[in-house]
Write a protein that holds these residues in place. Structure first.
Motif, PDB file in Angstrom:
ATOM      1  N   GLN A   1     -56.659  70.495-131.010  1.00 36.69           N
ATOM      2  CA  GLN A   1     -55.865  69.279-130.830  1.00 36.69           C
ATOM      3  C   GLN A   1     -56.532  68.320-129.839  1.00 36.69           C
ATOM      4  O   GLN A   1     -56.592  67.104-130.074  1.00 36.69           O
ATOM      5  N   GLY A   2     -57.055  68.870-128.769  1.00 41.93           N
ATOM      6  CA  GLY A   2     -57.748  68.015-127.809  1.00 41.93           C
ATOM      7  C   GLY A   2     -59.010  67.397-128.395  1.00 41.93           C
ATOM      8  O   GLY A   2     -59.335  66.221-128.130  1.00 41.93           O
ATOM      9  N   LEU A   3     -59.757  68.176-129.214  1.00 38.88           N
ATOM     10  CA  LEU A   3     -60.986  67.666-129.815  1.00 38.88           C
ATOM     11  C   LEU A   3     -60.692  66.559-130.823  1.00 38.88           C
ATOM     12  O   LEU A   3     -61.337  65.488-130.806  1.00 38.88           O
TER      13      LEU A   3
ATOM     14  N   THR B   1     -53.998  61.147-134.113  1.00 40.85           N
ATOM     15  CA  THR B   1     -52.776  61.151-133.296  1.00 40.85           C
ATOM     16  C   THR B   1     -51.846  62.310-133.644  1.00 40.85           C
ATOM     17  O   THR B   1     -51.027  62.731-132.821  1.00 40.85           O
TER      18      THR B   1
ATOM     19  N   ARG C   1     -57.968  64.696-131.208  1.00 38.92           N
ATOM     20  CA  ARG C   1     -57.345  63.514-130.603  1.00 38.92           C
ATOM     21  C   ARG C   1     -58.367  62.647-129.892  1.00 38.92           C
ATOM     22  O   ARG C   1     -58.215  61.419-129.825  1.00 38.92           O
ATOM     23  N   SER C   2     -59.406  63.282-129.367  1.00 36.67           N
ATOM     24  CA  SER C   2     -60.465  62.486-128.766  1.00 36.67           C
ATOM     25  C   SER C   2     -61.248  61.700-129.821  1.00 36.67           C
ATOM     26  O   SER C   2     -61.940  60.727-129.493  1.00 36.67           O
ATOM     27  N   LEU C   3     -61.139  62.101-131.098  1.00 35.13           N
ATOM     28  CA  LEU C   3     -61.797  61.401-132.196  1.00 35.13           C
ATOM     29  C   LEU C   3     -60.880  60.379-132.865  1.00 35.13           C
ATOM     30  O   LEU C   3     -61.272  59.771-133.873  1.00 35.13           O
ATOM     31  N   GLY C   4     -59.672  60.183-132.359  1.00 37.50           N
ATOM     32  CA  GLY C   4     -58.775  59.155-132.885  1.00 37.50           C
ATOM     33  C   GLY C   4     -57.587  59.693-133.653  1.00 37.50           C
ATOM     34  O   GLY C   4     -56.731  58.905-134.089  1.00 37.50           O
TER      35      GLY C   4
END
Length: 249
Positions: A232-234, A241, A236-239
């Motif tokens: 989820q962190g990876l 949501t 979300r860092s790519l856009g």
């Protein structure tokens, strides 16, 4: 004339009974014991006594450390003569190691002979085994159908395989034998042969018990939770949501 003179004759006469030599003095008045001298102990008796003493000290567990100065006098020196390590193979890993558990177990292993007493033949070892077990998620098993992404690349749904447990790894720095009890015959056998695998049985039992404890723990559940948080962190860092992760067989 001889009887009127006071003369004495002395000789050694060996008498049986208590194993002693008695010196007798003969005079005109009769014979009377004067002095008793003990017979000398045979050499073979002294040899047997010395061997018995050595065996008693050996089986009593006397260590060189208890004798002052002996340990330093006969100290050992270690030299590493090992050759260089050779790389045999390389494997590509697709596992995400998400959790690791530390375990400790006390192994009490006893081996007895069927028709002999424990004091004569038998061993008992008390061993403390410490080791780790890793939990991982194999991302290499995730296929195209297991990942769904919407058109605008803001939502992703992932289906992953359940977390699995790795093999228990025993830590030699934290594992040790507390006590070892051996029968007389086992001690004699150690004098004439080397046993480099003497602790192999208790080590195998320690690994087995650590693996069973890992299966009863929540280690795999923690691994899946950590894997979900990582993905989820990876993403979300790519856009992305909306990231949803599920686990199946």
């Amino acid at each position: 004339m001889v009887n009127s003179l006071a003369c004495s004759l002395t000789w050694w006469a060996s008498e049986e009974g208590e194993g002693r030599t008695v010196e007798k003095t003969t005079t005109a008045g009769g014979t009377a014991p004067v002095q008793q001298r003990p017979r000398r102990t045979p050499v073979w008796v002294k040899v047997l006594a010395g061997i018995a003493l050595v065996l008693v000290l050996l089986f009593a567990g006397i260590r060189l450390a208890v004798l002052p100065g002996i340990k330093d006098l006969f100290g050992t020196e270690s030299r590493d003569r090992s050759g260089p390590a050779l790389l045999q193979s390389i494997q590509d890993m697709s596992r995400y190691q998400a959790a690791s558990g530390n375990f400790q177990v006390v192994v009490d292993l006893e081996k007895n002979a069927k028709y002999l007493p424990d004091a004569l033949r038998g061993t008992r070892t008390l061993y403390v085994g410490a080791g780790t077990v890793d939990a991982y998620v194999d991302l290499g098993k995730v296929g195209e159908k297991d990942v769904t992404v919407n058109d605008d690349r803001t939502s992703a749904v992932l289906k992953l395989p359940h977390a699995q447990l790795g093999k228990p790894a025993l830590d030699p720095d934290r594992s040790y034998a507390v006590s070892k009890q051996r029968g007389l015959l086992d001690r004699l056998g150690d004098l004439f042969s080397d046993n480099p695998n003497g602790e192999q049985a208790v080590q195998k039992l320690a690994v087995k018990h650590i693996g069973e404890a890992a299966q009863d723990s929540e280690l795999t559940a923690r691994a899946e939770s950590n894997t979900t948080g990582m993905l989820q962190g990876l993403l979300r860092s790519l856009g992305f949501t909306d990231v949803r992760v599920s686990y199946g067989s």
